[in-house]
Design a protein around this motif. Structure first.
Motif, PDB file in Angstrom:
ATOM      1  N   LEU A  19       0.829  -1.205   0.000  1.00 50.37           N
ATOM      2  CA  LEU A  19       0.000   0.000   0.000  1.00 50.37           C
ATOM      3  C   LEU A  19       0.862   1.253   0.000  1.00 50.37           C
ATOM      4  O   LEU A  19       0.580   2.216  -0.724  1.00 50.37           O
ATOM      5  CB  LEU A  19      -0.936  -0.012   1.208  1.00 50.37           C
ATOM      6  N   ALA A  20       1.932   1.256   0.764  1.00 51.39           N
ATOM      7  CA  ALA A  20       2.835   2.410   0.800  1.00 51.39           C
ATOM      8  C   ALA A  20       3.506   2.620  -0.552  1.00 51.39           C
ATOM      9  O   ALA A  20       3.639   3.753  -1.017  1.00 51.39           O
ATOM     10  CB  ALA A  20       3.885   2.214   1.892  1.00 51.39           C
ATOM     11  N   ALA A  21       3.914   1.534  -1.208  1.00 53.12           N
ATOM     12  CA  ALA A  21       4.537   1.654  -2.529  1.00 53.12           C
ATOM     13  C   ALA A  21       3.538   2.175  -3.553  1.00 53.12           C
ATOM     14  O   ALA A  21       3.886   2.996  -4.410  1.00 53.12           O
ATOM     15  CB  ALA A  21       5.082   0.293  -2.973  1.00 53.12           C
ATOM     16  N   PHE A  22       2.287   1.734  -3.478  1.00 46.53           N
ATOM     17  CA  PHE A  22       1.262   2.219  -4.399  1.00 46.53           C
ATOM     18  C   PHE A  22       0.984   3.701  -4.167  1.00 46.53           C
ATOM     19  O   PHE A  22       0.891   4.478  -5.128  1.00 46.53           O
ATOM     20  CB  PHE A  22      -0.010   1.394  -4.234  1.00 46.53           C
ATOM     21  N   LEU A  23       0.868   4.116  -2.930  1.00 44.92           N
ATOM     22  CA  LEU A  23       0.615   5.534  -2.639  1.00 44.92           C
ATOM     23  C   LEU A  23       1.802   6.400  -3.057  1.00 44.92           C
ATOM     24  O   LEU A  23       1.622   7.515  -3.545  1.00 44.92           O
ATOM     25  CB  LEU A  23       0.303   5.722  -1.156  1.00 44.92           C
ATOM     26  N   TRP A  24       3.017   5.899  -2.885  1.00 42.21           N
ATOM     27  CA  TRP A  24       4.194   6.643  -3.330  1.00 42.21           C
ATOM     28  C   TRP A  24       4.188   6.806  -4.845  1.00 42.21           C
ATOM     29  O   TRP A  24       4.522   7.867  -5.370  1.00 42.21           O
ATOM     30  CB  TRP A  24       5.461   5.911  -2.879  1.00 42.21           C
ATOM     31  N   SER A  25       3.804   5.754  -5.564  1.00 38.44           N
ATOM     32  CA  SER A  25       3.765   5.860  -7.025  1.00 38.44           C
ATOM     33  C   SER A  25       2.672   6.819  -7.478  1.00 38.44           C
ATOM     34  O   SER A  25       2.827   7.500  -8.492  1.00 38.44           O
ATOM     35  CB  SER A  25       3.577   4.485  -7.658  1.00 38.44           C
ATOM     36  N   LEU A  26       1.578   6.900  -6.753  1.00 38.27           N
ATOM     37  CA  LEU A  26       0.541   7.877  -7.083  1.00 38.27           C
ATOM     38  C   LEU A  26       1.052   9.302  -6.896  1.00 38.27           C
ATOM     39  O   LEU A  26       0.829  10.180  -7.725  1.00 38.27           O
ATOM     40  CB  LEU A  26      -0.697   7.664  -6.203  1.00 38.27           C
ATOM     41  N   ARG A  27       1.738   9.539  -5.796  1.00 34.62           N
ATOM     42  CA  ARG A  27       2.241  10.893  -5.512  1.00 34.62           C
ATOM     43  C   ARG A  27       3.362  11.311  -6.444  1.00 34.62           C
ATOM     44  O   ARG A  27       3.541  12.489  -6.719  1.00 34.62           O
ATOM     45  CB  ARG A  27       2.739  10.969  -4.069  1.00 34.62           C
ATOM     46  N   SER A  28       4.123  10.363  -6.957  1.00 37.99           N
ATOM     47  CA  SER A  28       5.250  10.709  -7.831  1.00 37.99           C
ATOM     48  C   SER A  28       4.826  10.883  -9.282  1.00 37.99           C
ATOM     49  O   SER A  28       5.666  11.184 -10.122  1.00 37.99           O
ATOM     50  CB  SER A  28       6.340   9.652  -7.731  1.00 37.99           C
ATOM     51  N   GLY A  29       3.537  10.689  -9.585  1.00 38.48           N
ATOM     52  CA  GLY A  29       3.052  10.939 -10.930  1.00 38.48           C
ATOM     53  C   GLY A  29       3.219   9.777 -11.884  1.00 38.48           C
ATOM     54  O   GLY A  29       3.258   9.967 -13.091  1.00 38.48           O
ATOM     55  N   GLN A  30       3.278   8.572 -11.368  1.00 38.48           N
ATOM     56  CA  GLN A  30       3.486   7.408 -12.212  1.00 38.48           C
ATOM     57  C   GLN A  30       2.311   7.170 -13.155  1.00 38.48           C
ATOM     58  O   GLN A  30       2.485   6.683 -14.259  1.00 38.48           O
ATOM     59  CB  GLN A  30       3.693   6.186 -11.316  1.00 38.48           C
ATOM     60  N   TYR A  31       1.108   7.530 -12.732  1.00 39.42           N
ATOM     61  CA  TYR A  31      -0.094   7.226 -13.505  1.00 39.42           C
ATOM     62  C   TYR A  31      -0.712   8.471 -14.140  1.00 39.42           C
ATOM     63  O   TYR A  31      -1.884   8.450 -14.495  1.00 39.42           O
ATOM     64  CB  TYR A  31      -1.126   6.547 -12.600  1.00 39.42           C
TER      65      TYR A  31
END
Length: 63
Positions: A19-31
């Motif tokens: 969950l932390a890795a997914f939230l980090w990827s959301l905040r970094s603009g991955q999607y």
């Protein structure tokens, strides 16, 4: 039963890490740009001289 004492916390830690890795990827603009990668294959790169190494080398006669 004793194995559940170890397996439940490990499962919770792995789930929290995912969950932390997914939230980090959301905040970094991955999607942010999902369509850009799909449409990039349709672009024609023939006009870009950096991508065609044949233009950089002079014509060499065959040996």
């Amino acid at each position: 039963m004793n194995s559940l004492v170890f397996l439940i916390p490990i499962a919770l830690l792995l789930g929290g890490a995912a969950l932390a890795a997914f939230l980090w990827s959301l905040r970094s603009g991955q999607y942010d740009d999902l369509d850009g990668a799909a449409e990039r294959i349709l672009l024609d790169d023939e006009d870009d001289p950096k991508k065609t190494p044949e233009r950089d080398q002079p014509n060499k006669p065959a040996p």
